[in-house]
Scaffold this motif. Sequence first.
Motif, PDB file in Angstrom:
ATOM      1  N   GLU A 110      -9.043   2.015   5.021  1.00  0.00           N
ATOM      2  CA  GLU A 110      -8.567   2.730   3.836  1.00  0.00           C
ATOM      3  C   GLU A 110      -7.779   1.795   2.922  1.00  0.00           C
ATOM      4  OE1 GLU A 110      -5.261   6.186   3.237  1.00  0.00           O
ATOM      5  OE2 GLU A 110      -6.907   6.659   4.611  1.00  0.00           O
ATOM      6  N   SER A 165     -13.564   4.273   7.189  1.00  0.00           N
ATOM      7  CA  SER A 165     -12.906   4.857   6.019  1.00  0.00           C
ATOM      8  C   SER A 165     -13.883   5.180   4.905  1.00  0.00           C
ATOM      9  CB  SER A 165     -11.823   3.896   5.502  1.00  0.00           C
ATOM     10  OG  SER A 165     -10.762   3.806   6.440  1.00  0.00           O
ATOM     11  N   THR A 166     -15.088   4.621   4.960  1.00  0.00           N
ATOM     12  CA  THR A 166     -16.095   4.975   3.955  1.00  0.00           C
ATOM     13  C   THR A 166     -16.592   6.400   4.140  1.00  0.00           C
ATOM     14  OG1 THR A 166     -17.901   4.101   5.326  1.00  0.00           O
ATOM     15  CG2 THR A 166     -16.863   2.576   3.772  1.00  0.00           C
ATOM     16  N   LEU A 199     -10.076  -3.139  -2.762  1.00  0.00           N
ATOM     17  CA  LEU A 199     -11.334  -3.527  -3.417  1.00  0.00           C
ATOM     18  C   LEU A 199     -11.589  -2.691  -4.664  1.00  0.00           C
ATOM     19  CD1 LEU A 199     -13.604  -3.980  -0.260  1.00  0.00           C
ATOM     20  CD2 LEU A 199     -12.632  -5.787  -1.691  1.00  0.00           C
ATOM     21  N   GLN A 200     -11.272  -1.402  -4.598  1.00  0.00           N
ATOM     22  CA  GLN A 200     -11.519  -0.513  -5.731  1.00  0.00           C
ATOM     23  C   GLN A 200     -10.618  -0.814  -6.916  1.00  0.00           C
ATOM     24  OE1 GLN A 200     -11.032   3.329  -3.879  1.00  0.00           O
ATOM     25  NE2 GLN A 200     -13.237   3.548  -3.469  1.00  0.00           N
ATOM     26  N   THR A 201      -9.400  -1.272  -6.641  1.00  0.00           N
ATOM     27  CA  THR A 201      -8.432  -1.546  -7.713  1.00  0.00           C
ATOM     28  C   THR A 201      -8.260  -3.036  -7.983  1.00  0.00           C
ATOM     29  OG1 THR A 201      -6.596  -1.522  -6.112  1.00  0.00           O
ATOM     30  CG2 THR A 201      -7.165   0.570  -7.186  1.00  0.00           C
ATOM     31  N   ASN A 202      -9.086  -3.854  -7.343  1.00  0.00           N
ATOM     32  CA  ASN A 202      -8.986  -5.310  -7.491  1.00  0.00           C
ATOM     33  C   ASN A 202      -7.588  -5.812  -7.125  1.00  0.00           C
ATOM     34  OD1 ASN A 202     -10.123  -7.819  -8.047  1.00  0.00           O
ATOM     35  ND2 ASN A 202      -9.426  -7.809 -10.181  1.00  0.00           N
ATOM     36  N   ASN A 203      -7.039  -5.217  -6.060  1.00  0.00           N
ATOM     37  CA  ASN A 203      -5.697  -5.562  -5.602  1.00  0.00           C
ATOM     38  C   ASN A 203      -5.821  -6.365  -4.306  1.00  0.00           C
ATOM     39  OD1 ASN A 203      -3.041  -5.628  -4.625  1.00  0.00           O
ATOM     40  ND2 ASN A 203      -2.552  -3.625  -5.496  1.00  0.00           N
ATOM     41  N   ILE A 212     -10.309  -0.805   1.377  1.00  0.00           N
ATOM     42  CA  ILE A 212     -11.147  -0.183   0.352  1.00  0.00           C
ATOM     43  C   ILE A 212     -10.341   0.084  -0.919  1.00  0.00           C
ATOM     44  CG2 ILE A 212     -12.439   1.916  -0.214  1.00  0.00           C
ATOM     45  CD1 ILE A 212     -13.310   1.998   2.728  1.00  0.00           C
ATOM     46  N   ALA A 213      -9.109   0.559  -0.751  1.00  0.00           N
ATOM     47  CA  ALA A 213      -8.257   0.793  -1.916  1.00  0.00           C
ATOM     48  C   ALA A 213      -8.022  -0.505  -2.686  1.00  0.00           C
ATOM     49  CB  ALA A 213      -6.916   1.389  -1.480  1.00  0.00           C
ATOM     50  N   TYR A 242       0.838  -1.192   0.000  1.00  0.00           N
ATOM     51  CA  TYR A 242       0.000   0.000   0.000  1.00  0.00           C
ATOM     52  C   TYR A 242       0.876   1.245   0.000  1.00  0.00           C
ATOM     53  CZ  TYR A 242      -3.625   3.296   1.415  1.00  0.00           C
ATOM     54  OH  TYR A 242      -4.490   4.360   1.477  1.00  0.00           O
TER      55      TYR A 242
END
Length: 250
Positions: A202, A193-194, A208-212, A205-206, A44
Amino acid sequence: MTGTWFPWFARACLLSLLVVFLLSPDLFEPLLSPLAQENAPVIYNQGSLLTLTLLHLRTVAIATAAATVVAVLLAILVTRPFGAEFLPLSRSLVNVGQTFPPVAVLALAVPVLGFGEKPTLVALFLYGLLPIFENTLTGFATLPGPVLEAARGAGMTDRQRLWRVELPLAMPIILAGIRLSVVVSLATATIGSTVAAKTLGEVIIAGLQTNNTAFVLQGGLIVGAVAILLYDGLSAIERILARRTGLSQA
């Protein structure tokens, strides 16, 4: 012998791994790289994992401290003769946090308090009341009668009995409720963090958003490791207090 030292060895290893990972996460990049997409960052990189962990712990500590003060004071009130009639009302109040999901509390708190840490504190505070309140009630309800009678016979006032006898004897059970509240809050705080609170959510969520998956695993493992260590630490304190109160009762 193995049963004696191995749990402590395992905890020491977990703590050491956590500290090393927070201070030098790049050392673990080869282990996590298979979980990241090609050319995507493995560790991260949008903030310090150590800073996020400390902020996460601060949020949980503030919410738990506030919940402990309110829950214990409520339990003291309803276990006194003058406050017994408020027990049903108190139970209804502390159940509010369990009735409304934390996400719903955040949604209701944001328009009033704005984005950031404050709505998260409200959600964690409400969610942490019930276990502490119920355990405090149990602690007071299971106090040994002969000890209380001896305190009365010694001429102690109601306030002296509360601070010198009742609370110390009930403390192991109260601490068990605090322990449960802390562990639940550690996991629940990630949703903060939402609404822009600085927590380990955080990182998740990052991811999940980037499929990482590497990001998701980092956030989840840190929260899990901290929860295990705090649970064990509070359990050890609880056992020490239980032994001391056992000796005092004897």
